[in-house]
Design an enzyme around this catalytic site. Structure first.
Site, PDB file in Angstrom:
ATOM      1  N   TYR A 114      11.119  -4.095   7.654  1.00 18.66           N
ATOM      2  CA  TYR A 114      10.780  -2.675   7.801  1.00 18.66           C
ATOM      3  C   TYR A 114      10.475  -2.033   6.451  1.00 18.66           C
ATOM      4  O   TYR A 114      11.127  -2.327   5.454  1.00 18.66           O
ATOM      5  CB  TYR A 114      11.935  -1.912   8.452  1.00 18.66           C
ATOM      6  CG  TYR A 114      11.588  -0.470   8.669  1.00 18.66           C
ATOM      7  CD1 TYR A 114      10.759  -0.115   9.722  1.00 18.66           C
ATOM      8  CD2 TYR A 114      12.025   0.522   7.800  1.00 18.66           C
ATOM      9  CE1 TYR A 114      10.386   1.196   9.913  1.00 18.66           C
ATOM     10  CE2 TYR A 114      11.659   1.844   7.988  1.00 18.66           C
ATOM     11  CZ  TYR A 114      10.832   2.170   9.044  1.00 18.66           C
ATOM     12  OH  TYR A 114      10.454   3.477   9.232  1.00 18.66           O
ATOM     13  N   TRP A 116       7.773   1.214   4.294  1.00 18.58           N
ATOM     14  CA  TRP A 116       6.519   1.946   4.192  1.00 18.58           C
ATOM     15  C   TRP A 116       5.537   1.343   3.202  1.00 18.58           C
ATOM     16  O   TRP A 116       4.349   1.683   3.235  1.00 18.58           O
ATOM     17  CB  TRP A 116       6.812   3.395   3.802  1.00 18.58           C
ATOM     18  CG  TRP A 116       7.052   4.277   4.973  1.00 18.58           C
ATOM     19  CD1 TRP A 116       7.986   4.122   5.951  1.00 18.58           C
ATOM     20  CD2 TRP A 116       6.330   5.465   5.295  1.00 18.58           C
ATOM     21  NE1 TRP A 116       7.901   5.153   6.859  1.00 18.58           N
ATOM     22  CE2 TRP A 116       6.891   6.002   6.467  1.00 18.58           C
ATOM     23  CE3 TRP A 116       5.276   6.155   4.699  1.00 18.58           C
ATOM     24  CZ2 TRP A 116       6.419   7.171   7.067  1.00 18.58           C
ATOM     25  CZ3 TRP A 116       4.816   7.323   5.285  1.00 18.58           C
ATOM     26  CH2 TRP A 116       5.393   7.811   6.464  1.00 18.58           C
TER      27      TRP A 116
END
Ligand SMILES: Nc1nc2c(c(=O)[nH]1)N[C@H]1C(S)=C(S)[C@@H](COP(=O)(O)OP(=O)(O)OC[C@H]3O[C@@H](n4cnc5c(=O)[nH]c(N)nc54)[C@H](O)[C@@H]3O)O[C@H]1N2
Ligand SMILES: Nc1nc2c(c(=O)[nH]1)N[C@H]1C(S)=C(S)[C@@H](COP(=O)(O)OP(=O)(O)OC[C@H]3O[C@@H](n4cnc5c(=O)[nH]c(N)nc54)[C@H](O)[C@@H]3O)O[C@H]1N2
Ligand SMILES: [Mo]
Length: 764
Positions: A114, A116
């Site tokens: 996970y 960004w």
């Protein structure tokens, strides 16, 4: 269609577009894109970011792993590293992947990864790592996000969609023109609208609010922080975590004063009657009245009653910030917000109804593209094993154990290798002491990173990645009208490589280079992705070369949207994706799961981390661990904008002067923030706009343990996730609950330990 501005050194981050000057291999200055009305201050972190001292300069392997081989280890995060060549790294990593797949199967690789990372459609780190691991035969994956863990499960069940709530939300221009009253649960923090996943070229929210007020629009903000709404508003600083009780009280007034829109409820919803029994206390003898809620939320029953009447008399939009679902029982707030809006009967009317995430991200309120965006195909994952993303420590600590998720029973796989590219679990995950123990369990931890984050320091194999400034890419997002070229601004720093290049070399070693690269260079991939995308469009776009030369491409958007207007105009043709095709105020599906922490209708559940519960006797301050104004998450924490926000080098903790005084604290003090899970240092900022008994410490200070060998060590820098509980929202979604935690704050006496968060580890 093509803007004539030359690409030069114009590029895109998740927090905005900019033009840079580059000097001696680094960004020297940045200027926001002309026309961006409200650029994010986080752009100020870019200068100096390429050659920052925290960059990973060489492929590196943890000494214990290199000498002792793969296996569980409590030395992760404490060991020194050995610099190796790229060839050595590729051989070691390929051999280890072979060993794990051969001995334990692909399921033993956790590739949820996970995070960004950076904007950019091709170098998107998650797409790259997933494509690579799929070529290898698959991996255990993760579902949902830390952003919207609860929403991602509850909203599809009750309104049939998740993505469309944001992508096709009621637009700012419609709100400006039609809305009288915005009732904002969780405020509307403009600091958060700086950011959009994939990048953003404009920030219209601030100006929209100005125009909204000019027309006479009013804002009611439920929030512990006054500055969650910029400018005038009716501020209700309720006890944090009690929004569902407040919404129930408002609903109770609507129901008992004949202000609920019964036609709307009968035509567009199912299960209102079941919910109303609960609301009125027919079965449990507890009416969820303003008097009932007043005891929970600390506001007066009169205030709540008056507000409910005001809402019914106006064109009202009920908005719920994403933060409200990042708490225990986080499913309830968006579900109850939707229910309250349904009772007002304005869903689908211009400027009325429901909104989720205004002030959480730039996306809500912005016109969506009429087309998709180019994307790197990730291939097919033959492994079916997955976790809800925030269950990562649970998975590593409890292999073979069963758990509930969204109506099914799943088993945690036995993970031997953790593969991370483009995220920072020491930023995003809760209860860092527990995470550190969990990361001790697998045989091998691999991290691709441009920077020596705590996650990189806890890896066995550290792969130096380029940043977006050192490679070519392009990007855009679903609610931004511009596809932007991202030209290479400078050469890769030190020995860093694009993740694509690393995976291509590994794929060659492992025998699937052709499948992974398809024989393309980066530039050829960009052209290929662009061409494939352009053939899917029903309008003409320039050739890739023309796009690249121009640097940006304006794409058509859909204007004037009101959320669920189609559904309101014709609920048969536009039936929702729920079992009934309607809004499910009562969900028979969820009810049948039989969970005691998420029932068939929205309800008030007492949280654990709240001022009204027994834990508050020991930890009497409610800490809001929200998003940082000065950066995106932990990214570029060493940059100027982020550093300027610190107090004595620590992350600022904001508190009400009365709470500071009671503890003998003044602004600028270094304090120890603690509970029974952990402790961190932070620097005091006094602010009367913080509700008494509440403190606010944003996420994103790089984890910096005073003693790296001790998993329970205090963080000297101010990372709130040493304090937060690693518990899911409920059995339904098991979403992240990091937004809230109870703490105590005391003055730190003696010389505060130095902050070493941004120093590389020892490398020999
Ligand atoms: N307590 C608490 N915790 C929270 C939250 C909260 O509200 N409270 N919020 C949660 C939310 S909503 C989110 S989205 C998460 C965010 O958590 P993350 O997305 O994990 O945080 P980032 O700091 O953005 O991490 C991205 C990392 O990718 C690296 N990176 C950048 N570009 C590249 C690249 O090209 N390649 C590679 N390999 N790496 C790259 C960056 O250096 C950075 O370390 O945090 C969550 N955690
Ligand atoms: N500058 C900047 N912007 C960002 C990000 C970033 O890192 N930096 N991250 C982006 C990401 S990935 C995401 S998911 C979004 C997250 O968007 P959100 O989750 O909405 O953002 P937060 O800042 O955590 O919370 C918003 C506000 O909610 C209020 N709040 C918290 N708890 C309660 C409560 O119990 N009741 C009420 N009424 N209010 C409460 C807090 O005062 C807080 O300031 O932000 C995005 N925007
Ligand atoms: Mo997020």
């Amino acid at each position: 269609m093509v803007s004539p501005v030359p690409p030069a050194l114009t590029s895109l981050t998740h927090w905005g577009a900019f033009t840079a000057t580059v000097d001696s291999g680094d960004v020297a200055s940045v200027t926001p894109l002309p026309g961006d009305a409200d650029p994010s201050p986080a752009l100020g972190n870019l200068p100096g970011s390429v050659r920052h001292r925290s960059r990973v300069t060489t492929p590196a392997v943890r000494r214990g792993w290199l000498e002792g081989g793969p296996g569980p280890s409590d030395r992760r995060g404490a060991d020194e590293f050995v610099a190796v060549s790229w060839d050595e790294l590729t051989d070691l990593l390929a051999d280890e992947l072979r060993r794990v797949v051969h001995t334990h199967g692909n399921e033993a690789i956790y590739g949820g990864s996970y995070g960004w990372a950076s904007a950019g459609r091709f170098h998107h780190a998650q797409s790259q790592v997933h494509r690579f691991l799929n070529c290898l035969g698959g991996y255990t994956f993760s579902r949902h996000s830390y952003s919207l863990g609860a929403t991602g499960v509850i909203m599809p069940r009750v309104v049939g969609t998740h993505d469309d709530l944001f992508k096709r939300s009621t637009q700012w221009d419609v709100i400006v023109e039609h809305t009288d009253l915005m009732v904002c649960f969780g405020g509307m923090a403009l600091k958060n609208t700086g950011v959009n996943h994939g990048g953003t070229t404009a920030h219209p929210a601030r100006d929209a609010l100005r125009r909204f007020r000019e027309r006479g629009g009013q804002i009611v903000s439920f929030s512990p922080l006054r500055d969650d709404v910029d400018g005038p508003c009716d501020w209700y600083a309720a006890v944090p975590g009690t929004d569902v009780a407040i919404m129930l009280a408002l609903a109770h007034v609507l129901a008992s004063e004949s202000l609920a829109d019964r036609d709307f409820l009968a035509t567009y919803c199912v299960g209102y009657e079941r919910f109303e029994r609960y609301l009125l206390g027919v079965d449990d003898g507890v009416p969820k009245s303003p008097q009932w809620a007043a005891c929970i939320c600390g506001l007066s029953a009169e205030e709540l009653t008056a507000l409910a009447r005001r809402m019914a008399a106006a064109r009202t939009i009920v908005t719920v910030s994403w933060s409200l679902q990042r708490t225990r029982h986080g499913e309830q707030a968006p579900w109850m917000g939707l229910t309250l809006a349904a009772m007002l009967g304005q869903i689908g009317l211009p400027g009325g109804g429901f909104g989720h995430g205004y002030g959480s991200m730039n996306e809500p309120g912005l016109p969506p593209l009429r087309c998709g965006l180019p994307r790197l195909p990730q291939g097919v994952n033959p492994v079916s094993s997955f976790i809800p993303v925030a269950a990562v420590s649970d998975m590593l600590l409890h292999p073979g154990e069963m758990f509930d998720y969204n109506g099914i029973r799943l088993v945690y796989p036995d993970i031997k290798l953790v593969y991370w590219a483009g995220g920072n679990p020491f930023h995003h995950h809760q209860n860092i002491p527990r995470l550190r123990r969990a990361l001790g369990r697998p045989d091998t931890v691999v991290v691709h990173e441009p920077y020596w984050t705590a996650m990189a320091k806890h890896a066995d194999i550290v792969v130096p990645s380029t940043t977006f400034l050192e490679r070519e890419d392009f990007s855009g997002s679903k609610n931004d009208p511009v596809l932007m070229a991202m030209p290479k601004m400078t050469e890769p720093y030190a020995q860093s490589r694009d993740d694509y290049q690393t995976f291509a070399a590994l794929a060659r070693n492992l025998g699937f280079e052709e499948a992974f690269t398809e024989g393309r260079t980066t530039r050829e991939w960009l052209a290929h992705l662009y061409r494939t995308w352009s053939t899917s469009l029903d309008f003409d776009v320039p050739t890739f070369d023309d796009f690249w030369r121009a640097g940006r491409l304006r794409l058509p958007t859909e204007e004037g949207l009101t959320l669920l207007a189609d559904f309101r105009s014709d609920p048969t043709t536009h039936r929702l994706g729920t079992p009934s095709g309607l809004i499910e105020i009562f969900s028979a599906t969820i009810d049948a799961f039989g969970y005691d922490d998420c029932r068939g209708h929205p309800a008030w559940f007492e949280p654990t981390e709240w001022l009204g519960g027994p834990r508050a006797a020991d930890y009497p301050l409610h800490l809001i661990a929200n998003q940082p104004a000065s950066r995106l998450h932990s990214q570029l924490d060493g940059g100027a904008a982020s550093q300027q926000s610190k107090v004595e080098g620590r992350e600022p903790i904001r508190m009400n002067p009365s709470d500071a005084q009671a503890r003998g604290l003044v602004g600028g003090d270094v304090v120890r923030v603690f509970n029974d899970r952990g402790a961190c240092l932070a620097g005091v900022l006094l602010d009367a706009g913080v509700r008494p008994q509440v403190v606010q410490l944003s996420t994103g200070a790089w984890f910096d343990p005073v003693d790296p060998t001790d998993p329970d060590a205090m963080c000297v820098h101010g990372n709130p996730n040493v304090l937060t509980d690693d518990v899911g929202t409920s059995s339904l979604a098991r979403g992240c609950t990091g937004a809230h935690v109870l703490v105590e704050v005391v003055k730190f006496t003696g010389p505060p330990p130095p902050v070493r968060a941004h120093e590389p580890p020892v490398i020999r």
